[in-house]
Every structure is written in C-alpha cells, then in structure tokens.
Write a protein that holds these residues in place. Structure first.
Motif, mmCIF file in Angstrom:
data_model
loop_
_atom_site.group_PDB
_atom_site.id
_atom_site.type_symbol
_atom_site.label_atom_id
_atom_site.label_comp_id
_atom_site.label_asym_id
_atom_site.label_seq_id
_atom_site.Cartn_x
_atom_site.Cartn_y
_atom_site.Cartn_z
ATOM 1 N N GLU A 171 4.343 -2.800 0.849
ATOM 2 C CA GLU A 171 5.388 -3.372 0.006
ATOM 3 C C GLU A 171 5.843 -2.366 -1.045
ATOM 4 O O GLU A 171 7.040 -2.285 -1.364
ATOM 5 N N VAL A 172 4.920 -1.591 -1.583
ATOM 6 C CA VAL A 172 5.283 -0.557 -2.556
ATOM 7 C C VAL A 172 6.218 0.463 -1.922
ATOM 8 O O VAL A 172 7.240 0.870 -2.509
ATOM 9 N N VAL A 173 5.898 0.891 -0.697
ATOM 10 C CA VAL A 173 6.744 1.874 -0.011
ATOM 11 C C VAL A 173 8.117 1.296 0.268
ATOM 12 O O VAL A 173 9.150 1.957 0.067
ATOM 13 N N ASN A 174 8.179 0.034 0.737
ATOM 14 C CA ASN A 174 9.472 -0.573 1.042
ATOM 15 C C ASN A 174 10.335 -0.745 -0.201
ATOM 16 O O ASN A 174 11.557 -0.555 -0.159
ATOM 17 N N ALA A 184 7.832 8.232 0.250
ATOM 18 C CA ALA A 184 6.751 7.384 0.757
ATOM 19 C C ALA A 184 5.412 8.105 0.663
ATOM 20 O O ALA A 184 4.403 7.512 0.267
ATOM 21 N N ARG A 185 5.405 9.395 1.028
ATOM 22 C CA ARG A 185 4.150 10.159 0.914
ATOM 23 C C ARG A 185 3.712 10.288 -0.542
ATOM 24 O O ARG A 185 2.516 10.226 -0.852
ATOM 25 N N GLU A 186 4.661 10.446 -1.445
ATOM 26 C CA GLU A 186 4.328 10.541 -2.859
ATOM 27 C C GLU A 186 3.730 9.241 -3.372
ATOM 28 O O GLU A 186 2.760 9.235 -4.154
ATOM 29 N N LEU A 187 4.286 8.116 -2.924
ATOM 30 C CA LEU A 187 3.748 6.815 -3.335
ATOM 31 C C LEU A 187 2.340 6.599 -2.783
ATOM 32 O O LEU A 187 1.454 6.098 -3.492
ATOM 33 N N ARG A 223 -4.867 -3.912 -3.053
ATOM 34 C CA ARG A 223 -3.560 -4.101 -3.690
ATOM 35 C C ARG A 223 -3.267 -2.958 -4.651
ATOM 36 O O ARG A 223 -4.180 -2.263 -5.118
ATOM 37 N N CYS A 224 -1.988 -2.795 -4.952
ATOM 38 C CA CYS A 224 -1.540 -1.771 -5.882
ATOM 39 C C CYS A 224 -0.894 -2.447 -7.087
ATOM 40 O O CYS A 224 0.007 -3.276 -6.917
ATOM 41 N N ARG A 225 -1.327 -2.104 -8.277
ATOM 42 C CA ARG A 225 -0.769 -2.691 -9.490
ATOM 43 C C ARG A 225 0.580 -2.049 -9.808
ATOM 44 O O ARG A 225 0.694 -0.826 -9.914
ATOM 45 N N VAL A 226 1.602 -2.888 -9.955
ATOM 46 C CA VAL A 226 2.933 -2.462 -10.355
ATOM 47 C C VAL A 226 3.337 -3.287 -11.568
ATOM 48 O O VAL A 226 3.160 -4.516 -11.577
ATOM 49 N N ILE A 227 3.854 -2.640 -12.583
ATOM 50 C CA ILE A 227 4.189 -3.302 -13.844
ATOM 51 C C ILE A 227 5.707 -3.368 -13.970
ATOM 52 O O ILE A 227 6.377 -2.331 -14.024
ATOM 53 N N GLU A 228 6.229 -4.577 -13.995
ATOM 54 C CA GLU A 228 7.666 -4.806 -14.140
ATOM 55 C C GLU A 228 7.989 -5.005 -15.617
ATOM 56 O O GLU A 228 7.425 -5.892 -16.267
ATOM 57 N N ALA A 256 3.931 2.418 -12.340
ATOM 58 C CA ALA A 256 2.559 2.459 -11.843
ATOM 59 C C ALA A 256 1.616 2.450 -13.043
ATOM 60 O O ALA A 256 2.035 2.737 -14.176
ATOM 61 N N PRO A 257 0.331 2.142 -12.836
ATOM 62 C CA PRO A 257 -0.595 2.084 -13.979
ATOM 63 C C PRO A 257 -0.771 3.399 -14.726
ATOM 64 O O PRO A 257 -1.266 3.387 -15.847
ATOM 65 N N ASP A 258 -0.400 4.529 -14.134
ATOM 66 C CA ASP A 258 -0.525 5.800 -14.847
ATOM 67 C C ASP A 258 0.765 6.179 -15.566
ATOM 68 O O ASP A 258 0.882 7.285 -16.095
#
Length: 443
Positions: A171-174, A184-187, A223-228, A256-258
C-alpha cells in the motif's frame, strides 16, 4: 529522491503528545464501560501502588462488578438509532453513499465513542481502495488522531490535524511510489525491516524519548507507520497596485517515522480544508468531559457496596446451631445432631432438662448497606439523567401510552445537549461529504 521534513514531524508529535492526558482518561472510561472496573491504581497499607482489585483480593473480598455504565451507554445509542430510524435520516438505497459506507452503523459506533470519551472524529476522503474507488467515510480512533489545542466548539481555530496510519508495504508503494520503480525501491529501502519495529529514534531529533513516543512512531508487525499531517499555512499574495495580503490554505503531508516526506499537496477538496470532522464535548476552556466521566464515581461506590454486602452475607451466621455439649446423649455425636437438625421430620435426642439448643441467623438488613446501595443507584440515574422510563424499567401496566411517551420525552431533555452536539457533528460530516463529492464529480 525523497526529502526530510523534520519540522512538520516535530509539530505533529507535539500535538499528539499534548493529548496524552486525554488518551489516558479515555482508556479509563472505556475500561469502566466494558466491565473492567477494578484496575484503578490505589495505595495498599504499606504505601505501594497496586490495582484496586488486587487490594480487595488481598483483604479477602470477592471482586464483584455490577456494570450499570454499559447499560446507560447502550440506552443512549439505542435512543439515537431509534430517532434516526423514525426520521428516515439515511438513504439506504442500493449503491447509495450511506449503504456503501454503512453510515448507520458507523454513526452508532461513533456515538458510542462520543459518549465514552467525549470525542468524535470521522475522515471523509475520495480514494481508491481494495473495496473500490470513490467517497469513503471512516471512524477515526482518538488514539491515532492528533490536533493542535483549540477552544472553539466549531473547530474554527484548528490549524493542524492528522492521524497515524499503519499500511502494508504494498500500500505504501501504491500510494507514494507514483508508478516509479526507483521510488518504489527507495520506499522499500526506507521501510526495510522497520515494519513492526521502531523506524525512528525520537531522541535523535525531538529530544528524550517518552512513553507517549512509542505509540507515535511504532507500527504492528508487518505494517509501515505513515503519519498524515494537515496544516493551515499562510503565504503572501501580491495584488494590484503593489498591495499585498495573506492567503491561507490547507496543505497535506504524509511522513515516514524518520521525517521523510512521502507526499505533499494542497487540499484537493471543494471545501479547501482537511478531511477530518472533529467534535469535542463540551470543550469548555479546551477541556473534554464525557458522559461516562460523570457516573464513574457512582459506579465505583456501587461496586464497593455490592462487595460489602457480599462480604456481610458470606461472614454472617446463617442457621448456625448452638448445641450444649453437656446435653449430648451417649452415643450421639455433633455430626449426628447436625445431620438430624437439617432433615425434615427428624428427632434430635437431648439428655435431660435445662439448656436447649438454639439457632442463630444474623439479620443483615438492619446494617443500612442495602439502603446505601439503593441510594447510590438512584444517584447514578439522577446524575446521568436517564430515568426508569427512558431505560424501560419499572413501568406500571396502568401507565398509558401517552403518559409513558411523555415520561420518555421528559427524560430525554437531559440528553438534548449531548445528542444535539452529536447531531451537529453529523451535519458537519454530511456537508463535508457533499463538498468532497462535488469535487470528485467536477474532476
């Protein structure tokens, strides 16, 4: 390829951390609502902090719960659903927005959250999902939502709002890859091995880590944390004749968290604002005080009174037989007397005349515990405003339909403020839905 936006991340983190007291109170209210009512920390005799239930166990009491809060919450939600059904408030035709999003169920669950925590948040967006593309309405867990401190009940002084997402790597890549293999590779590199682990050390950017930080930066396994984050920004705009004014616009950022900025854009919606609909109750001086908060003290007292009565019944004499040992005939034991005493039509032999056996039964009704319990239950109803008529209890068969309806209407007056505030929230949601839908159709 991707840049960092540590300032926005820090601002979002401060907003989320500022609501830690609210989240703690909400967790307590939720525990009481769903039956966990003995977990409050208390001091034992040695000054140690222990769970109240453990302290009661250590004193030899059975921990009993008479959960009346849950009944009150269900009564409020049931009343609201009945009102909506009578008013035919939802278009439930096949394919309608309400049917597609299950709005009656969403709104009922949101009201339950509103009664428990005093906070209602929904998110209105237009996006592509596995269930289909189009307009979506979602309930937002207050534990994942953050907003700047504000005091206007209408939310007109909100300048920052956002929520925490846990997405699959795909989902992050899409969402943020833009169809680029390099992006996509960077993500994947960014989130490599971080799904479910800490992807960002708060002390590296935002100062020392706190317990609240763990919930902001971490995501569940896989899962990957994404902050909106949505922020109201201002910029200078030059007009004719060299005149200048400030323009205000909402911008979304996904981080992203970083602190890596995954995506940034102005609000694409017709309302030009963020996608959240927020209502806090009552928001006096920016404070939130829920319906459940008002009755917790009475619930605690009721539980303690129930435990007290149970202890009194367990330790009181109930049919205890006092039998003079000197009156036992030869060959008859106390076990024989106990067996015969408990049998109907039995004969208990007694040696000689004089002192007779007596049976002791302690009358606990004169202790006042039952009256105190009844008083606390009455106070619970008075404080909550939910009378027996509203709850459908103790209704006499002689009560006519008109009289009963009048009693229910009068009882509902105490909930008018709560339900009207929530109805206003639903109205704001519907207005944002209409503006979002018009934007989608316009595109």
């Amino acid at each position: 390829m991707y840049t960092k936006d540590i300032d926005t991340l820090a601002e979002a983190y401060r907003a989320w951390s500022g609501a830690s007291a609210f989240r703690t109170a909400r967790d307590r209210h939720k525990r009481y609502t769903y039956g966990d009512q003995w977990s409050d920390p208390v001091d034992d005799h040695s000054g140690r902090i222990v769970r109240e239930g453990d302290l009661m166990h250590s004193r030899g009491h059975r921990v009993l719960t008479n959960n009346l809060i849950r009944q009150l919450v269900k009564a409020v939600v049931g009343r609201y659903r009945s009102m909506m059904a009578d008013a035919a408030a939802y278009d439930l035709a096949p394919g309608s927005l309400a049917t597609r999003n299950s709005l009656p169920e969403l709104d009922a669950r949101m009201l339950e959250e509103f009664v428990i925590s005093g906070c209602a948040v929904q998110r209105v967006t237009s996006e592509c999902r596995p269930a289909g593309s189009g307009l979506w309405v979602d309930n937002v867990n207050p534990r994942r939502f953050f907003v700047n401190p504000y005091t206007d009940p209408r939310g007109l002084d909100i300048t920052l709002a956002g929520m925490l997402h846990d997405m699959t790597p795909g989902e992050v890549v899409n969402r943020f890859g833009g169809g680029s293999a390099a992006r996509a590779r960077e993500l994947m590199r960014l989130y490599d091995g971080s799904a479910g682990d800490r992807a960002f050390a708060p002390d590296a950017v935002l100062g020392a880590a706190t317990p609240a930080a763990e919930g902001f930066f971490e995501s569940p396994a896989g899962r990957c944390r994404v902050i909106e984050v949505w922020r109201l920004e201002e910029r200078a705009v030059s007009g004719r004749g060299g005149r200048m004014h400030m323009a205000f616009e909402w911008r979304q950022r996904w981080l992203a968290p970083d602190g890596t900025l995954l995506y940034s854009a102005l609000s694409p919606y017709g309302h030009g604002s963020h996608p959240f609909v927020v209502k806090m109750y009552p928001l006096t001086d920016g404070e939130v005080h829920s319906f459940v908060e008002d009755v917790i003290d009475q619930q605690r007292t009721i539980n303690r009174m129930v435990v007290l009565i149970d202890t009194m019944l367990a330790t009181s004499a109930k049919g205890t037989l006092l039998f003079p040992v000197r009156r036992l005939p030869r060959g008859v034991t106390l076990d024989d007397v106990a067996r015969l005493w408990s049998q109907p039509d039995s004969v208990v032999p007694i040696d000689g005349q004089g002192e007779m056996p007596t049976q002791v039964v302690t009358n606990t009704s004169g202790s006042g515990a039952y009256q105190a319990l009844q008083l606390q239950m009455q106070l619970l109803g008075d404080i909550s405003g939910l009378s027996d008529a509203f709850l459908g209890r103790n209704v006499s068969a002689a009560t006519g339909t008109d009289m009963y309806e009048a009693q229910v209407r009068n009882a509902s007056l105490t909930l008018t403020d709560l339900l009207d505030t929530y109805t206003a929230f639903i109205g704001e949601r519907d207005a944002k839905v209409a503006q979002t839908e018009s934007t989608v159709k316009g595109n």
